[in-house]
Design an enzyme around this catalytic site. Sequence first.
Site, PDB file in Angstrom:
ATOM      1  N   CYS A  98       9.643 -16.442 -19.870  1.00 52.20           N
ATOM      2  CA  CYS A  98      11.101 -16.586 -19.809  1.00 52.20           C
ATOM      3  C   CYS A  98      11.535 -17.858 -20.549  1.00 52.20           C
ATOM      4  O   CYS A  98      11.413 -17.950 -21.759  1.00 52.20           O
ATOM      5  CB  CYS A  98      11.568 -16.558 -18.356  1.00 52.20           C
ATOM      6  SG  CYS A  98      13.332 -16.203 -18.173  1.00 52.20           S
TER       7      CYS A  98
ATOM      8  N   HIS B 273       9.406 -11.708 -16.212  1.00 50.63           N
ATOM      9  CA  HIS B 273       8.575 -12.433 -15.235  1.00 50.63           C
ATOM     10  C   HIS B 273       7.388 -11.572 -14.798  1.00 50.63           C
ATOM     11  O   HIS B 273       7.520 -10.743 -13.901  1.00 50.63           O
ATOM     12  CB  HIS B 273       9.417 -12.834 -14.018  1.00 50.63           C
ATOM     13  CG  HIS B 273      10.380 -13.933 -14.301  1.00 50.63           C
ATOM     14  ND1 HIS B 273      10.037 -15.263 -14.216  1.00 50.63           N
ATOM     15  CD2 HIS B 273      11.672 -13.908 -14.699  1.00 50.63           C
ATOM     16  CE1 HIS B 273      11.083 -16.014 -14.546  1.00 50.63           C
ATOM     17  NE2 HIS B 273      12.088 -15.211 -14.840  1.00 50.63           N
TER      18      HIS B 273
ATOM     19  N   GLU C 206       4.947 -12.466 -13.034  1.00 52.59           N
ATOM     20  CA  GLU C 206       4.430 -12.914 -11.738  1.00 52.59           C
ATOM     21  C   GLU C 206       5.049 -12.196 -10.549  1.00 52.59           C
ATOM     22  O   GLU C 206       4.499 -12.227  -9.443  1.00 52.59           O
ATOM     23  CB  GLU C 206       4.612 -14.431 -11.586  1.00 52.59           C
ATOM     24  CG  GLU C 206       6.045 -14.913 -11.437  1.00 52.59           C
ATOM     25  CD  GLU C 206       6.773 -15.135 -12.757  1.00 52.59           C
ATOM     26  OE1 GLU C 206       7.784 -15.849 -12.746  1.00 52.59           O
ATOM     27  OE2 GLU C 206       6.334 -14.594 -13.791  1.00 52.59           O
TER      28      GLU C 206
ATOM     29  N   SER D  89      -3.151 -28.106  16.571  1.00 52.74           N
ATOM     30  CA  SER D  89      -1.955 -27.549  17.205  1.00 52.74           C
ATOM     31  C   SER D  89      -2.128 -26.089  17.587  1.00 52.74           C
ATOM     32  O   SER D  89      -1.358 -25.557  18.385  1.00 52.74           O
ATOM     33  CB  SER D  89      -0.768 -27.660  16.243  1.00 52.74           C
ATOM     34  OG  SER D  89      -0.957 -26.814  15.122  1.00 52.74           O
ATOM     35  N   GLY D  90      -3.123 -25.433  16.998  1.00 50.81           N
ATOM     36  CA  GLY D  90      -3.252 -23.993  17.186  1.00 50.81           C
ATOM     37  C   GLY D  90      -2.546 -23.214  16.098  1.00 50.81           C
ATOM     38  O   GLY D  90      -2.615 -21.991  16.048  1.00 50.81           O
ATOM     39  N   GLY D  91      -1.838 -23.931  15.198  1.00 45.30           N
ATOM     40  CA  GLY D  91      -1.216 -23.286  14.048  1.00 45.30           C
ATOM     41  C   GLY D  91      -2.261 -22.952  12.993  1.00 45.30           C
ATOM     42  O   GLY D  91      -3.424 -23.365  13.088  1.00 45.30           O
ATOM     43  N   VAL D  92      -1.844 -22.232  11.966  1.00 43.38           N
ATOM     44  CA  VAL D  92      -2.780 -21.743  10.949  1.00 43.38           C
ATOM     45  C   VAL D  92      -3.513 -22.889  10.257  1.00 43.38           C
ATOM     46  O   VAL D  92      -4.747 -22.905  10.176  1.00 43.38           O
ATOM     47  CB  VAL D  92      -2.043 -20.878   9.902  1.00 43.38           C
ATOM     48  CG1 VAL D  92      -2.977 -20.513   8.748  1.00 43.38           C
ATOM     49  CG2 VAL D  92      -1.483 -19.624  10.543  1.00 43.38           C
ATOM     50  N   ASP D  93      -2.767 -23.873   9.759  1.00 47.87           N
ATOM     51  CA  ASP D  93      -3.378 -24.913   8.921  1.00 47.87           C
ATOM     52  C   ASP D  93      -4.381 -25.765   9.690  1.00 47.87           C
ATOM     53  O   ASP D  93      -5.516 -25.956   9.248  1.00 47.87           O
ATOM     54  CB  ASP D  93      -2.291 -25.790   8.293  1.00 47.87           C
ATOM     55  CG  ASP D  93      -1.326 -24.983   7.438  1.00 47.87           C
ATOM     56  OD1 ASP D  93      -1.741 -23.938   6.910  1.00 47.87           O
ATOM     57  OD2 ASP D  93      -0.156 -25.386   7.317  1.00 47.87           O
ATOM     58  N   SER D  94      -3.967 -26.281  10.850  1.00 43.60           N
ATOM     59  CA  SER D  94      -4.888 -27.153  11.595  1.00 43.60           C
ATOM     60  C   SER D  94      -6.084 -26.362  12.126  1.00 43.60           C
ATOM     61  O   SER D  94      -7.192 -26.895  12.236  1.00 43.60           O
ATOM     62  CB  SER D  94      -4.161 -27.868  12.743  1.00 43.60           C
ATOM     63  OG  SER D  94      -3.773 -26.977  13.760  1.00 43.60           O
ATOM     64  N   SER D  95      -5.886 -25.079  12.432  1.00 43.27           N
ATOM     65  CA  SER D  95      -6.996 -24.251  12.925  1.00 43.27           C
ATOM     66  C   SER D  95      -8.047 -24.039  11.845  1.00 43.27           C
ATOM     67  O   SER D  95      -9.255 -24.120  12.103  1.00 43.27           O
ATOM     68  CB  SER D  95      -6.468 -22.893  13.408  1.00 43.27           C
ATOM     69  OG  SER D  95      -5.577 -23.058  14.492  1.00 43.27           O
TER      70      SER D  95
END
Length: 517
Positions: free
Chosen positions: A86, A173, A175, A227-233
């Site tokens: 583009c 585009h 993508e 925390s039990g969230g995705v990233d920290s887990s």
Amino acid sequence: MTKNIHDQRILILDFGSQYTQLVARRVREIGVYCELWSWDVEEADIREFNPDGIILSGGPESVTEENSPRAPQYVFDSGVPVLGVCYGMQTMAEQLGGKVAGSNEREFGYAQVKVSGESAIFKDLEATQDVWMSHGDKVVEIPADFVKVGETDTCPYAAMANEEKKYYGVQFHPEVTHTKGGLQMLENFVLGVCGCERLWTSESIIEDAVARIKEQVGDDEVILGLSGGVDSSVVAMLVHRAIGDKLTCVFVDNGLLRLNEGQQVMDMFGDKFGLNIIKVDAEERFLEALKGKSDPEEKRKTIGHVFVDVFDEESKKLKNAKWLAQGTIYPDVIESAASKTGKAHVIKSHHNVGGLPDDMEMGLVEPLRELFKDEVRKIGLELGLPYNMLYRHPFPGPGLGVRVLGEIKKEYCDLLRRADAIFIEELHAADLYDKVSQAFTVFLPVRSVGVMGDGRKYDWVVSLRAVETIDFMTAHWAHLPYDFLGKVSNRIINEVEGISRVVYDISGKPPATIEWE
């Protein structure tokens, strides 16, 4: 590991398109490492990065304006294959001797590109391609050593190529999913033209991350706020795989979590996976700090400050911990870098984007800082974390602190937890949970008259919220079936004593935000 997964790499120069991160995610999906940098990067940085190919992103500016962004000249002097998308195609054309003009007809949405001639970028694709356009300006004259390889009814140069120098430009585009053959086009460029191999896989990312963690921390101990969230887990699983019991996780229960969430975290990471976890029951401390506060921003800051204080106190008890692990992911790095420098290029620096105290005197371990969220989820599955945890709907950092409107009280949180659990349970039962992007319940601090049996009651109101979105920048309210909403409402009112009315939020974003606070 036979090959370094970073050895083959694509550089994406960002000209400001809303789709630029999507370009990077597509290249990663293909199996090749890439980084996203600002368009005005220094030549020395490109030389050091030593890319196998360069992609110039789209952007909102006009090449016809005097001070609009341009690709660094070194991009075209480096001998590296280049793909302009583009705006990226327009600046490539203009910088290499072609012409770009404004157009009275803005092309936005679906278009059909007629492919002409043979080009490496369209290898194994049909002669007519359904694509997604989003542009006003267009190339009206291509550089002398280029040939036209695609056109639409309104855009004479929808694609151009210099096969000898391996320069390609597409006005659409590739993508976005609306461009049906877009991923194939990107594969043709990344794998075919640039000659990259598919080294970037979930298995190789894990192997590389574990090796780097071991090399970084040696025999030292590491602390992680889980925390039990995705990233920290996922960080917990990676670091534990690398150093075992030298990792200590601190789980702070602030009283603002979902129903039974604290116990679920302890059961999964402590009992099932055998991690060292310290649970800190800080509900009273958080609620005391939040007393009398009703402004959303003030509540957010208070929750953040108390968490930092609690975590800091616990970390000081662990005398041997020399490293702090964090769940920083690549979009955090890009956003933090851009806010500090105006550029998205500081992936190697180790600034603290997590808001923890600067005086903790610990080194940072951030094994996810190169990864997008979808990549984090994929390696989480590979590490054995359950699908329903990794693909759970987003939950705000302050938790129920921003889903209880106004002042936070334990009574309100307890009612909201139970009501929300019913809503989510019914979404799963009706096979609707994965059909909406985010669903939750909000506690409204207003009372409403209700009837229960022969008596009247004067109790609280909750609102159900469910949205459908691709990027969370805009969202539509989910048109859930009336019978389903009726069932959820009846269950909440009958099973949660203290709630007399349930409403459904039918606001889109914009004008409303997804969360109420």
